[in-house]
Design a protein around this motif. Structure first.
Motif, PDB file in Angstrom:
ATOM      1  N   VAL A 190       6.350   6.100  -0.837  1.00  0.00           N
ATOM      2  CA  VAL A 190       6.664   4.814  -1.446  1.00  0.00           C
ATOM      3  C   VAL A 190       5.361   4.225  -1.971  1.00  0.00           C
ATOM      4  O   VAL A 190       4.381   4.107  -1.231  1.00  0.00           O
ATOM      5  CB  VAL A 190       7.326   3.857  -0.433  1.00  0.00           C
ATOM      6  CG1 VAL A 190       7.670   2.527  -1.092  1.00  0.00           C
ATOM      7  CG2 VAL A 190       8.560   4.485   0.175  1.00  0.00           C
ATOM      8  N   LEU A 191       5.362   3.859  -3.242  1.00  0.00           N
ATOM      9  CA  LEU A 191       4.181   3.284  -3.893  1.00  0.00           C
ATOM     10  C   LEU A 191       4.446   1.834  -4.259  1.00  0.00           C
ATOM     11  O   LEU A 191       5.565   1.497  -4.655  1.00  0.00           O
ATOM     12  CB  LEU A 191       3.840   4.059  -5.168  1.00  0.00           C
ATOM     13  CG  LEU A 191       3.491   5.531  -5.016  1.00  0.00           C
ATOM     14  CD1 LEU A 191       3.394   6.185  -6.389  1.00  0.00           C
ATOM     15  CD2 LEU A 191       2.201   5.697  -4.271  1.00  0.00           C
ATOM     16  N   PRO A 192       3.427   0.990  -4.174  1.00  0.00           N
ATOM     17  CA  PRO A 192       3.592  -0.379  -4.677  1.00  0.00           C
ATOM     18  C   PRO A 192       3.832  -0.357  -6.186  1.00  0.00           C
ATOM     19  O   PRO A 192       3.342   0.531  -6.886  1.00  0.00           O
ATOM     20  CB  PRO A 192       2.258  -1.054  -4.357  1.00  0.00           C
ATOM     21  CG  PRO A 192       1.592  -0.183  -3.362  1.00  0.00           C
ATOM     22  CD  PRO A 192       2.119   1.198  -3.564  1.00  0.00           C
ATOM     23  N   GLU A 193       4.566  -1.318  -6.668  1.00  0.00           N
ATOM     24  CA  GLU A 193       4.858  -1.424  -8.095  1.00  0.00           C
ATOM     25  C   GLU A 193       3.598  -1.878  -8.820  1.00  0.00           C
ATOM     26  O   GLU A 193       3.190  -3.037  -8.722  1.00  0.00           O
ATOM     27  CB  GLU A 193       5.992  -2.432  -8.318  1.00  0.00           C
ATOM     28  CG  GLU A 193       6.531  -2.504  -9.717  1.00  0.00           C
ATOM     29  CD  GLU A 193       7.317  -1.271 -10.105  1.00  0.00           C
ATOM     30  OE1 GLU A 193       7.126  -0.800 -11.227  1.00  0.00           O
ATOM     31  OE2 GLU A 193       8.109  -0.784  -9.284  1.00  0.00           O
ATOM     32  N   ARG A 194       2.948  -0.944  -9.513  1.00  0.00           N
ATOM     33  CA  ARG A 194       1.754  -1.226 -10.305  1.00  0.00           C
ATOM     34  C   ARG A 194       1.389  -0.001 -11.120  1.00  0.00           C
ATOM     35  O   ARG A 194       1.978   1.060 -10.937  1.00  0.00           O
ATOM     36  CB  ARG A 194       0.581  -1.676  -9.425  1.00  0.00           C
ATOM     37  CG  ARG A 194       0.110  -0.626  -8.438  1.00  0.00           C
ATOM     38  CD  ARG A 194      -1.033  -1.048  -7.604  1.00  0.00           C
ATOM     39  NE  ARG A 194      -2.279  -0.796  -8.305  1.00  0.00           N
ATOM     40  CZ  ARG A 194      -3.454  -0.842  -7.755  1.00  0.00           C
ATOM     41  NH1 ARG A 194      -3.576  -1.154  -6.494  1.00  0.00           N
ATOM     42  NH2 ARG A 194      -4.535  -0.592  -8.430  1.00  0.00           N
ATOM     43  N   THR A 200       0.851  -1.187   0.000  1.00  0.00           N
ATOM     44  CA  THR A 200       0.000   0.000   0.000  1.00  0.00           C
ATOM     45  C   THR A 200       0.890   1.242   0.000  1.00  0.00           C
ATOM     46  O   THR A 200       2.007   1.186   0.511  1.00  0.00           O
ATOM     47  CB  THR A 200      -0.943   0.001   1.229  1.00  0.00           C
ATOM     48  OG1 THR A 200      -1.843   1.089   1.130  1.00  0.00           O
ATOM     49  CG2 THR A 200      -0.192   0.070   2.534  1.00  0.00           C
ATOM     50  N   PRO A 201       0.441   2.346  -0.564  1.00  0.00           N
ATOM     51  CA  PRO A 201       1.254   3.566  -0.530  1.00  0.00           C
ATOM     52  C   PRO A 201       1.514   4.009   0.904  1.00  0.00           C
ATOM     53  O   PRO A 201       0.651   3.876   1.769  1.00  0.00           O
ATOM     54  CB  PRO A 201       0.388   4.595  -1.252  1.00  0.00           C
ATOM     55  CG  PRO A 201      -0.543   3.812  -2.079  1.00  0.00           C
ATOM     56  CD  PRO A 201      -0.790   2.543  -1.341  1.00  0.00           C
ATOM     57  N   MET A 202       2.720   4.523   1.150  1.00  0.00           N
ATOM     58  CA  MET A 202       3.060   4.965   2.501  1.00  0.00           C
ATOM     59  C   MET A 202       4.094   6.066   2.467  1.00  0.00           C
ATOM     60  O   MET A 202       4.859   6.181   1.513  1.00  0.00           O
ATOM     61  CB  MET A 202       3.548   3.792   3.343  1.00  0.00           C
ATOM     62  CG  MET A 202       4.788   3.117   2.838  1.00  0.00           C
ATOM     63  SD  MET A 202       5.304   1.723   3.844  1.00  0.00           S
ATOM     64  CE  MET A 202       3.997   0.576   3.541  1.00  0.00           C
ATOM     65  N   LEU A 203       4.071   6.853   3.516  1.00  0.00           N
ATOM     66  CA  LEU A 203       5.033   7.927   3.703  1.00  0.00           C
ATOM     67  C   LEU A 203       6.018   7.456   4.760  1.00  0.00           C
ATOM     68  O   LEU A 203       5.628   7.126   5.879  1.00  0.00           O
ATOM     69  CB  LEU A 203       4.303   9.192   4.160  1.00  0.00           C
ATOM     70  CG  LEU A 203       5.079  10.487   4.182  1.00  0.00           C
ATOM     71  CD1 LEU A 203       5.526  10.869   2.781  1.00  0.00           C
ATOM     72  CD2 LEU A 203       4.215  11.592   4.768  1.00  0.00           C
ATOM     73  N   GLU A 220      -3.755  11.185  -7.642  1.00  0.00           N
ATOM     74  CA  GLU A 220      -4.132  12.430  -6.978  1.00  0.00           C
ATOM     75  C   GLU A 220      -4.640  12.150  -5.567  1.00  0.00           C
ATOM     76  O   GLU A 220      -4.260  12.851  -4.614  1.00  0.00           O
ATOM     77  CB  GLU A 220      -5.206  13.159  -7.789  1.00  0.00           C
ATOM     78  CG  GLU A 220      -5.589  14.487  -7.181  1.00  0.00           C
ATOM     79  CD  GLU A 220      -6.666  15.210  -7.974  1.00  0.00           C
ATOM     80  OE1 GLU A 220      -7.104  16.274  -7.490  1.00  0.00           O
ATOM     81  OE2 GLU A 220      -7.084  14.735  -9.042  1.00  0.00           O
ATOM     82  N   ASN A 221      -5.487  11.143  -5.409  1.00  0.00           N
ATOM     83  CA  ASN A 221      -6.002  10.785  -4.082  1.00  0.00           C
ATOM     84  C   ASN A 221      -4.876  10.350  -3.149  1.00  0.00           C
ATOM     85  O   ASN A 221      -4.846  10.725  -1.969  1.00  0.00           O
ATOM     86  CB  ASN A 221      -7.052   9.682  -4.187  1.00  0.00           C
ATOM     87  CG  ASN A 221      -8.362  10.188  -4.749  1.00  0.00           C
ATOM     88  OD1 ASN A 221      -8.734  11.334  -4.553  1.00  0.00           O
ATOM     89  ND2 ASN A 221      -9.059   9.331  -5.472  1.00  0.00           N
ATOM     90  N   ILE A 222      -3.942   9.565  -3.662  1.00  0.00           N
ATOM     91  CA  ILE A 222      -2.805   9.111  -2.852  1.00  0.00           C
ATOM     92  C   ILE A 222      -1.967  10.309  -2.415  1.00  0.00           C
ATOM     93  O   ILE A 222      -1.622  10.451  -1.240  1.00  0.00           O
ATOM     94  CB  ILE A 222      -1.938   8.099  -3.641  1.00  0.00           C
ATOM     95  CG1 ILE A 222      -2.706   6.803  -3.867  1.00  0.00           C
ATOM     96  CG2 ILE A 222      -0.628   7.823  -2.907  1.00  0.00           C
ATOM     97  CD1 ILE A 222      -2.031   5.860  -4.854  1.00  0.00           C
ATOM     98  N   PHE A 223      -1.634  11.180  -3.362  1.00  0.00           N
ATOM     99  CA  PHE A 223      -0.797  12.337  -3.039  1.00  0.00           C
ATOM    100  C   PHE A 223      -1.483  13.273  -2.043  1.00  0.00           C
ATOM    101  O   PHE A 223      -0.848  13.773  -1.116  1.00  0.00           O
ATOM    102  CB  PHE A 223      -0.409  13.101  -4.299  1.00  0.00           C
ATOM    103  CG  PHE A 223       0.562  12.368  -5.187  1.00  0.00           C
ATOM    104  CD1 PHE A 223       1.561  11.560  -4.658  1.00  0.00           C
ATOM    105  CD2 PHE A 223       0.476  12.479  -6.556  1.00  0.00           C
ATOM    106  CE1 PHE A 223       2.453  10.883  -5.463  1.00  0.00           C
ATOM    107  CE2 PHE A 223       1.369  11.801  -7.385  1.00  0.00           C
ATOM    108  CZ  PHE A 223       2.363  11.007  -6.840  1.00  0.00           C
TER     109      PHE A 223
END
Length: 189
Positions: free
Chosen positions: A20-24, A8-11, A32-35
């Motif tokens: 850090v984003l998962p490879e996908r 899962t995305p994490m700071l 945009e939602n993640i950021f």
């Protein structure tokens, strides 16, 4: 940063945080939602709170309450971040945000030693977060103003007290003669 080792995305990082984003593959709306989510964690200094809980937990590892409190602080950081984001969103944006949460929900929980803010930590908390997102209602400022006015009027009324139209009772004047004669009568009885 993309990584094969995260689900899962994490700071991560206290002094120099990195996303850090998962490879996908990601579409623009999801990114945009993640950021937005992780930027809100960054501006609110949630990583500092999480590191503080780790320090307290390290010192009080023998206390079972610290395990519970650490988990609650992590959950509170995520739900309060969601609330801070969705207060300015339209219904269709909230739906998109919720769909992003579902699509990125962690397949496995993070190891206990990792201190990070993640987009969607565990599936068990996901239902609660989604419910809050979809049932969110903006509180109208006129309603709040009306409630404050009513409270102000009620407190003023309580402070002043009710008005009275009753005639004042007969006043009794106290003089030295009245007091001495009253004390003599008391001594006689």
């Amino acid at each position: 940063i993309k990584s094969l080792y995260v689900s899962t995305p994490m700071l991560l990082g206290l002094f120099k945080p990195s996303l850090v984003l998962p490879e996908r593959a990601y579409n623009e709306e999801t990114l945009e939602n993640i950021f937005l989510h992780e930027l809100k964690h960054y501006t609110r200094h949630d990583l500092v709170y999480k590191w503080f809980t780790v320090l307290v937990h390290s010192a009080h590892w023998f206390n079972p309450l610290t395990y519970f409190i650490r988990g609650e602080i992590n959950r509170a950081c995520e739900t309060s971040c969601d609330e801070a984001l969705i207060c300015d969103m339209e219904p269709w944006q909230r739906q998109s945000y919720g769909e992003t949460l579902i699509s990125l929900a962690a397949r496995r929980p993070l190891p206990a030693g990792i201190v990070a803010t993640s987009f969607a930590m565990e599936k068990r908390d996901l239902k609660e977060r989604l419910t809050k997102i979809m049932k969110y209602r903006k509180t109208s400022t006129s309603i709040i103003a009306a409630i404050l006015c009513m409270l102000l009027l009620a407190s003023c009324g309580a402070a002043v007290g009710p008005g009275s139209n009753a005639e004042p009772e007969e006043r009794i004047e106290v003089s030295a003669e009245n007091i001495s004669s009253s004390t003599e009568e008391l001594n006689i009885i």
